[in-house]
Design an enzyme around this catalytic site. Sequence first.
Site, short mmCIF file in Angstrom:
data_model
loop_
_atom_site.label_atom_id
_atom_site.label_comp_id
_atom_site.label_asym_id
_atom_site.label_seq_id
_atom_site.Cartn_x
_atom_site.Cartn_y
_atom_site.Cartn_z
CG ASP A 154 41.90 46.46 39.32
OD1 ASP A 154 41.34 46.27 40.39
OD2 ASP A 154 41.36 46.84 38.24
CE LYS A 155 51.20 43.09 41.68
NZ LYS A 155 51.58 41.70 41.59
#
Length: 324
Positions: A154-155
């Site tokens: 994820d970011k």
Amino acid sequence: MYPENSGTFAADDLDIIEEAQTVEFVVSESMRLDALVAAECSVTRSAAAKLIEEGAVTVSGKVSAKSLKPKLGEHVCVTLPPLRDCEAIAQDIPIEVLYEDADLLVVNKPRGMVVHPAPGNPDGTLVNALLYHCKGSLSGINGVVRPGIVHRIDKDTSGLLMVAKNDESHISLAAQIKEHSFTRVYNAIVSGNIKEDFGTVDLPIGRHPKDRKKMAVTEKNSRNAVTHFAVLERFDDYTFLELRLETGRTHQIRVHMSHKGHAVLGDPLYAPQGGKNRFGLAGQCLHAKTVGFVHPRSGEYIEITSDLPSYFAQILEKLRNNQK
């Protein structure tokens, strides 16, 4: 630290397949259509407006204006443009490479960096940086938007990602992921004090029934998901964990730990109150610390480990000081 026969754990093939290009949902909030599409499809408001203007969004089967406020219970269908129609460009963005040879590299992704271009994030991603660093020498299996990308994080999760430089390496690494012979170890700080020294969460994960931005533990349209955890340190109201993935579902650690009642610190999706915390941390305190794999060419097992990022280490230090 873990139960016997825990073996090595890996991501799953979910990380290497293409995402669906059609998003459908039932209206559960009263707001403008462009705001609804932006929220449900995780794109910017302007991108949502453009999709609506191009006729890619229907409400109860009809094309509508972006200012429309659909009625509760109406059905919305969004057709997203195929990712293959986009093309990532090389950008001179600094990246930390911990291992590299002619076939692959292991990158330490910083928190806040998106892995590949997508609606709302057309550039400034890890892929843009990789295209510049590798001079275009990346596996083409995942197309022009995700060249070399074998698995993702994820970011706002920091840590290690493997990248394939050619198709042969990509195929080999993807097979290891599918066969669960690929090692991925994470560190996380979670809320509350976990009593067990180690344990396993074995619960299926699928799309949240009401919020498309979230995943959930559910039996409906789900896939099996297994996360092994071990306690590294306990504090008054937090626990420092090591986690090993046996499968690699979207948001797996975040969903499993939240379901267990120990959400990852700062998690805006799965922690209470949008992840608000006394450390002022925005985004989950989760780090992909270790990857291990059999090298596609040499057959040698390689394991790469990264240090905790500074923000993570500073929070740990504050917790330790509070224990004194």
